[in-house]
Scaffold this active site. Structure first.
Site, mmCIF file in Angstrom:
data_model
loop_
_atom_site.group_PDB
_atom_site.id
_atom_site.type_symbol
_atom_site.label_atom_id
_atom_site.label_comp_id
_atom_site.label_asym_id
_atom_site.label_seq_id
_atom_site.Cartn_x
_atom_site.Cartn_y
_atom_site.Cartn_z
ATOM 1 N N SER A 1 1.240 8.099 -0.432
ATOM 2 C CA SER A 1 2.664 8.221 -0.707
ATOM 3 C C SER A 1 3.143 9.648 -0.516
ATOM 4 C CB SER A 1 2.959 7.760 -2.138
ATOM 5 O OG SER A 1 2.783 6.371 -2.250
ATOM 6 N N HIS B 1 -5.362 0.403 2.891
ATOM 7 C CA HIS B 1 -5.234 0.951 1.536
ATOM 8 C C HIS B 1 -4.681 -0.141 0.619
ATOM 9 C CE1 HIS B 1 -4.170 3.276 -1.902
ATOM 10 N NE2 HIS B 1 -2.866 3.175 -1.674
ATOM 11 N N CYS C 1 -2.951 9.125 -1.822
ATOM 12 C CA CYS C 1 -4.123 8.277 -1.545
ATOM 13 C C CYS C 1 -4.700 8.482 -0.148
ATOM 14 C CB CYS C 1 -3.753 6.803 -1.721
ATOM 15 S SG CYS C 1 -3.148 6.401 -3.367
ATOM 16 N N GLU D 1 -6.317 12.709 -6.048
ATOM 17 C CA GLU D 1 -4.961 13.048 -6.465
ATOM 18 C C GLU D 1 -4.885 13.161 -7.982
ATOM 19 O OE1 GLU D 1 -1.896 9.742 -6.560
ATOM 20 O OE2 GLU D 1 -3.056 9.151 -4.814
#
Length: 386
Positions: free
Chosen positions: A309, A235, A113, A81
């Protein structure tokens, strides 16, 4: 003949510098416990002038290429990202640095992510179609937030590479998978910004909702019950987030002991406490840490929850292969972490500001890895072997 497909090799890399969260707390006039205990983070990896997502990715993958060669790797998927170009895949630079064959496809994936998990799933599909092929999946990121912002303590940097093949040597990925997507703004980075925007509390809320939603979808699709999953990896934007997620999921799934479930995460947090947030690589850094530090047996099932996200999440699982320990490199990443140079608060801030530079420039040779970013010349990034 049906082949098991999964991870046959795994390797990671980080930067040559680090900044202690104790130093950050002291500079802010707050207690170190705010970070050490409050979010479960001790350090953050910081890139040197000649380190970026390409050099980290190539460093992570180099031991895999050295062990397995290049002939059967016909696909490289790089998840990030923090891309370096709006058009060209960063993986093409990695392809050249690693000396991969020209008869290969290279692509970059993005969804915060989460995208390394998408890359892994794509790889499984490619190998299912042709079991003679291997796919190199690399997650590489440098997490940066504004100085003096609420996200500053959750920065970090690192890359993790996985070789996906038939008859895997480490972990066979099971077919069941649970998914969740929702259009939210808990974390995002517009094109005109080099640092992300984040609504931290809202992001935690969405993350925890995604855990139960993805897990329920996983079970509905034929996935294993909670009690048959030996360990789990989550995560980790910060390690306490994994604990929150396990607590939520264990309660939701009716676990016999929520406390025992949370304590079982300890071995997944060892690397991430020192790396900081590695975005796409984070959950797989947890997996690597688990493989290196836990006493696990062949056939044990490992659950993996991947979150990005925005938001996309996935829950899936894999089973460990007999003799998997022989194919892991215990201590390799720890040695890199130990070799980093600690930087003081003033240097940390100066480097953070300098990372926003644009235009052409040359870099200082300071990274410890085998590859370096030499600079930008006529708007072209130039890489070389160190």
């Amino acid at each position: 003949m049906t082949h098991a497909i999964g991870i046959t090799d795994i390797s990671a890399a980080t930067t040559s510098l680090f900044f202690s969260l104790t130093s950050l707390a002291e500079a802010q006039g707050t207690s170190p416990g705010k970070y050490l205990r409050g979010i479960g983070q001790h350090e953050m990896s910081v890139p040197g002038d000649d380190e970026d997502i390409v050099t980290l990715a190539a460093r992570a993958a180099a031991p895999i290429v050295e062990r397995h060669g290049t002939k059967e790797i016909r696909t490289l998927v790089l998840a990030t990202e923090t891309g370096i170009d709006q058009s060209k895949a960063a993986g093409i630079y990695v392809h050249e640095l690693l000396g991969l064959e020209h008869n290969a496809r290279v692509v970059e994936l993005k969804e915060a992510c989460y995208s390394a998990t998408a890359a892994l799933q794509f790889a499984l599909g490619i190998v299912a179609r042709n079991p003679d092929e291997k796919v190199l999946v690399i997650a590489s990121d440098i997490a940066r937030y504004e100085l003096d912002s609420s996200g500053e303590a959750t920065q970090g940097a690192g890359a993790l590479a996985m070789l996906v093949s038939a008859d895997p040597a480490i972990m066979a990925i099971e077919p069941a998978s649970g998914l969740f997507t929702e259009n939210v703004h808990d974390f995002w980075r517009p094109n005109d910004r080099t640092t992300a925007l984040v609504d931290g509390r809202f992001s935690v809320t969405v993350y925890l909702r995604a855990v139960t939603e993805a897990y329920d979808d996983y079970v509905r699709g034929g996935g294993a019950e909670f009690s048959s999953i030996a360990r789990m990896c989550f995560h980790q934007p910060f390690t306490k987030m994994a604990a929150k997620a396990m607590q939520t999921l264990a309660k939701h799934a009716g676990a016999q002991s929520v406390a025992s479930a949370v304590s079982s995460l300890e071995e997944t947090m060892i690397h991430n406490r020192r790396l900081g947030n590695t975005y796409t690589a984070s959950v797989y850094m947890g997996l690597l840490s688990l493989l290196e530090n836990a006493e696990l047996g062949a056939g044990e099932r490992i659950g993996i929850f991947s979150y990005g996200s925005g938001a996309v999440a996935e829950f899936f699982a894999g089973t460990l292969v007999e003799g998997y320990r022989e194919h892991v490199r215990p201590g390799a990443l720890t040695a890199q972490l130990d070799a980093r140079r600690e930087i003081a608060y003033e240097e940390y801030r100066e480097r953070h500001i300098r990372a926003d530079r644009t235009g052409d420039y040359e870099t200082r040779a300071e990274g410890k890895g085998p590859f370096r970013l030499a600079g930008v010349r006529e708007s072209i990034r130039v890489y070389e072997k160190a």
